[in-house]
Design an enzyme around this catalytic site. Sequence first.
Site, PDB file in Angstrom:
ATOM      1  N   GLU A 177       0.778  -1.233   0.000  1.00 17.14           N
ATOM      2  CA  GLU A 177       0.000   0.000   0.000  1.00 17.14           C
ATOM      3  C   GLU A 177       0.814   1.291   0.000  1.00 17.14           C
ATOM      4  OE1 GLU A 177      -3.615   0.580  -0.004  1.00 17.14           O
ATOM      5  OE2 GLU A 177      -3.166  -1.324  -0.974  1.00 17.14           O
ATOM      6  N   SER A 563     -53.204  -9.028  41.157  1.00 22.24           N
ATOM      7  CA  SER A 563     -53.149  -9.889  42.343  1.00 22.24           C
ATOM      8  C   SER A 563     -51.761 -10.454  42.612  1.00 22.24           C
ATOM      9  CB  SER A 563     -54.138 -11.042  42.184  1.00 22.24           C
ATOM     10  OG  SER A 563     -55.463 -10.535  42.106  1.00 22.24           O
TER      11      SER A 563
END
Length: 944
Positions: A177, A563
């Site tokens: 690169e 409940s």
Amino acid sequence: METLLVKIFATALALSQVTTTPDAVKTQFDRVRDQEQVAQLLHAGCTHMRKAFDIEDINIEELIATAMDDPQAVGENMAFRGINFADLQMAYREFCKNEKVVVLTVDLGNVIDFYNKATADLPDHTKLKGLKLPGASVVLDRKGERFAEVFEENQRRVWVPLADIPEHVQKAFLAAEDKRFYQHKGIDERGLIRAFIGNLAASGRPQGGSTITQQIVKNLLVGEDLTYERKIREMIVASRVEQTLSKAEILELYLNSVYLGRGSWGIEMAARGYFGKPAKELTLEEGALLAGLTKGPNYFSPDRHPGRAQERLAYVLSRLQEEGVFAAEAPGRGLPPLPALVPYERPRRDVGFHFVDQVAREAKSIAGIEAITANSYTVRSTISPQLQRPVEGALQEGLSRYERSAGRVQFRGAEANLSQAILRIEADNRPGDKRPAWQRALATARLPLYDVHWTPAIVLEKPTGKKGETWRVGLADGRILPLSVDNATALRKLTLYDVVLTRVTDGSGKTATRADLRVRPVVQGAVVVLENKTGRVLAMTGGFSYPLSQLNRATQAVRQPGSAIKPLSYLAALGKGLQPNTLISDNPITLPPIAGGRDYWTPKNYDRSSRGTLTLRQALENSRNLATVHLLDGGIENKPEASLNRLCDLALEAQIYRECLRYYPFVLGAEPVRPVDLAAFYASIANEGLRPAPHVVESIERNGVVIYRHDPKSLAIIKSVDRAAFYQLKTMLQGVLARGTARAIAGLSPYVAGKTGTSDEENDAWFVGFTNDVTVAVWIGYDNAVGKRRTLGGGATGGHVAVPIFEPVIQAVWAYAAPKAALAPPSPEAKRQLACKSVDLESGEAQSGRAKAFSECFRVDRKGKTIDTQYRLMSHEEASHAKHDREDGAVRKAASASRNGSAPAPNSGNAWSQHPSGPQQQWGWQSGSGQQWRDDRQEWKPSW
């Protein structure tokens, strides 16, 4: 509009500065006054570039002459499309050879304008100093096995220091690169020239000549737009980066940020993904292969295009050989072989998404980690993957079952249609794969609901109306089965090659295997499985499907428990010395206003009936509202308001709530609660008062160092109630299964205790049950987030819709997480305060040898004598009268039911009304402030 030549000159102006005066790059020029300075900079830049051509041994004059002789041939190259070479030659003579031209080729004022616009608001390059990019964190399960990876999109990486990357691997990337990385200062003019010549010679994809520094700037700061503006910004910022970061820092940043295919960003994740090893163990050939991928991870993919990958590998190795990294070998034949790759397994997961989200939230709240994707962490979680899947499956099937039984199924369409995919596969006609095209298409289809544990099936045959025809679908394993469709809308909408979700039922005997259509439900739910002794969340699902809703209803939403909150009142009463056989009235009651208020309160039972006198056990097992409310009047404290205050204090101590609104309907579950908090309260009942701290994170590591560990001593003691009361309550909750509102699973009562819950008008249905080892909380209801309340419908109680979800969950717990064992006897501490004897289940009086005899544990005094509280809340005479009234009422009710062919309503759920100024004026209870209850969502900030 700027001409192409203006853009080229503006780019040349940036290039001239970064190559000749990198320490003094000017980003703004005056359009009029600075034209001479701009011309001088272009002159200097051209002189510099001519020297670079000489170094590369390229005759720039011959190149220009060649281009002028055949400009059309050069113009066919993509890199030079749109350039007027005559103008370019004139500009060369003017700025590079200092010739006087009659007409200027370009207006420098326009060049300055374009340049100024491109360089405005340049990104801050200094933020790259010490930058650590987001990483992939690993979530382990409770056994330390990998469960999930967590990372931001396009950020699947593990950061590795440059020192841990072998030198030969670093050199491979530089060879591929940026050959002159250690010589240039951000821009490599010689690299640009080589790219320029390469573009002249080839008409393919243009070469860019960008350095590693430029690539970092492009990827992290200025973006990837293919424009001259971006190139100008990139060059200037790259030059600045070189002045701020060392070469080692730049290379480390690059090697950790570059994308290398196989879902891997950075060298470390790529090394693991391709070769199954860390970057520090990469060989020269392996490093060279990865370096070659930077040019194009998809184009040079060794998986898809091994030939191209070999050519690219050969190129990188040749460059390394030129650099003397390894000695030249005897010329070989053909291309070098590719290094051995590990099989590629795309990171996919179909389970535990709500749980992993909770891991991230908890890491932030308790460990101070802003985001577990900001770095690469190893998080050891509490999840049991073997349990998580059946828990999710139980909720999904339970929600679907409810909507089918309630007639609320809404089919909106198929999950996908694979017609086009099948056509492509048939056209491709690859040799070797003998599977039919539909099966191959189904096997690779990515369905939107990737975490729903039903079986995808593709429609292969649609009945035309002829006798004997039926729907037929294909499965991924190749089977073709009849499809059972019981939805009229689906019958109209389904078409060939639609993909639907099904539940496959294996045949037995004369019954054939079939696929039953399943439709996405609208109703939602949540399940949490909590380990009692430790607080570890072994499994959790916060909704039907994570892709449909990321809200975790187990931890991020509050709903009315109905409940399911009643055990709190009975715990307080038992803690005050009442016994399970204490008699209590189930007759109508009206409570006076709380101090400072005007509202009387008259609750009702779910079935609108009353049962006269009940024992505390019977009242809780059958979820009687009136009996529960009667506890406020002398059963807990002497006065209702004092009893309410006591319950609020106990609720806060048990950490069910973080604040408690003191209004009477609280005792029947009007105040919303998170499922995980309710589960922790029930776990404390199983533990006889030791409340665990629910958590999903055990420890967090970074670079092998533990930065957080859960405190195993985080159990909290509920001190205001002793162990004996907790044990008595546990046995009463066993009775809920054996004889009460959860009797549908009565066979589990030796092993499980729990409580159903149904909020007012069936908005919410619950069941919370526990064994010796775990507590499971199940909630089902509609989100109601749009302001329109949608209830579950009449009769949709916790016993009917939540209990059926609980049962397969607890069976999975016994299969994968904890042994099936009878509920434990009282602890030694509780046992010293208790004595067990046989009582009559109906009256609560001591009996033996009776069919309804039942072993009850009673609190004893210091001398071991049973403390008799049976008639503490009502006299013997009152109880006798109430008993006769109840028996007479039962006879009349049975006769009426027989005449009408009806049955009494189930004993579950809540109903209440409130009197604004006195008992004579009744109106429906909404809330203490008169506001209707809604789905109160809240962002969860766990202190659990």
